[in-house]
Design a protein around this motif. Structure first.
Motif, mmCIF file in Angstrom:
data_model
loop_
_atom_site.group_PDB
_atom_site.id
_atom_site.type_symbol
_atom_site.label_atom_id
_atom_site.label_comp_id
_atom_site.label_asym_id
_atom_site.label_seq_id
_atom_site.Cartn_x
_atom_site.Cartn_y
_atom_site.Cartn_z
ATOM 1 N N UNK A 198 -11.072 -7.678 -9.504
ATOM 2 C CA UNK A 198 -10.370 -6.524 -9.841
ATOM 3 C C UNK A 198 -9.147 -6.725 -9.262
ATOM 4 N N UNK A 199 -8.967 -7.281 -8.100
ATOM 5 C CA UNK A 199 -7.712 -7.582 -7.323
ATOM 6 C C UNK A 199 -7.046 -8.789 -8.139
ATOM 7 N N UNK A 237 -6.116 -8.516 -0.900
ATOM 8 C CA UNK A 237 -5.540 -7.146 -0.493
ATOM 9 C C UNK A 237 -4.033 -7.377 -0.355
ATOM 10 N N UNK A 258 -1.441 -9.338 -13.525
ATOM 11 C CA UNK A 258 -0.677 -8.337 -13.976
ATOM 12 C C UNK A 258 0.788 -8.195 -13.672
ATOM 13 N N UNK A 259 0.869 -8.419 -12.265
ATOM 14 C CA UNK A 259 2.202 -8.392 -11.602
ATOM 15 C C UNK A 259 2.699 -9.756 -11.436
ATOM 16 N N UNK A 285 -1.859 -7.947 -3.295
ATOM 17 C CA UNK A 285 -1.539 -6.951 -4.417
ATOM 18 C C UNK A 285 -0.749 -5.991 -3.679
ATOM 19 N N UNK A 286 -0.977 -5.765 -2.320
ATOM 20 C CA UNK A 286 -0.196 -4.870 -1.630
ATOM 21 C C UNK A 286 1.347 -5.065 -1.284
ATOM 22 N N UNK A 289 -14.150 -3.193 0.277
ATOM 23 C CA UNK A 289 -13.203 -3.529 -0.568
ATOM 24 C C UNK A 289 -13.359 -3.398 -1.903
ATOM 25 N N UNK A 290 -12.198 -3.670 -2.910
ATOM 26 C CA UNK A 290 -12.269 -3.854 -4.139
ATOM 27 C C UNK A 290 -12.789 -5.147 -4.325
#
Lengths: 131, 77
Positions: A77-78, A35, A84-85, A38-39, A72-73
């Motif tokens: 997925x996270x 989390x 991807x980033x 990715x944030x 939470x996801x």
């Protein structure tokens, strides 16, 4: 936002290193680092995630899709968003070896590293988080 | 003030950090000066969006609350 380095006046991007030491035995502590990672990426911060101790279990292909904690996801997925980033996944070699995890079972894009690599990342980062 | 968004992103039902991730991707696709309307139900979305806009420089033009919906108008810089 980039900031100016204090020594040579160069532009430095912000970099965050996240050390993950919990695995499927604690799904919440295993999920929160993803989390935060990715944030941080969404805020234009470069991120390196490093998995040590039981955290290396999360980097097994068959395990990453199984860990999910309420509200939470899912980690899968996270992780997809993180990769991807352009996120980096570093895995402690001795931690993998001692758990008898085969290298071919690790998620794509992950990299076995030694302590010296992590020290290089940590000392060049603007912040480090340990979970 | 009423803003006319160029894109609308509905993040209702998504938990942290997905609204921020989706917003970042949506804003990346906009041209500077264009506006994104983002809707979220995550109770932490208001401070999250304020922190995100401060960090990235994108302008948080307006915030509205409609029941459990948090509505943001964001201008890409």
């Amino acid at each position: 936002m980039p900031k100016t380095g204090s020594k040579r006046g160069e532009i430095m991007a912000e970099k965050l290193v996240i050390l993950v030491t919990h695995g499927p035995e604690d799904p919440e502590m295993a999920t929160i680092p993803f989390v935060m990672a990715t944030a941080a990426q969404a805020s234009s911060v470069e991120v390196v995630m490093a998995f040590q101790s039981d955290g290396v279990w999360l980097m097994m292909k068959e395990m990453v899709g199984r860990v999910h904690t309420a509200d939470f996801p899912p980690i899968q997925e996270l992780l997809s968003a993180y990769m991807e980033e352009g996120g980096k996944l570093y895995i402690c070699g001795p931690c993998v070896k001692s758990r008898k995890i085969a290298l071919e079972d690790l998620v794509e894009g992950s990299l076995i590293v030694s302590a010296a690599t992590l020290i290089g990342e940590i000392t060049s980062a603007t912040s480090t988080l340990v979970y | 003030m009423a803003y006319e968004p160029n894109e609308v992103l509905d993040c209702s039902g998504m938990s942290c950090p997905m609204p921020i991730l989706k917003t970042k991707k949506a804003v990346d696709k906009l041209e500077p000066g264009q506006i994104l309307k983002m809707i979220a139900t995550d109770p932490g979305s208001k401070p999250d969006m304020e922190a995100w806009s401060k960090k990235t420089g994108h302008k948080l033009l307006e915030y509205q609350q409609d029941g459990d919906k948090h509505i943001f108008f964001i201008e890409k810089v």
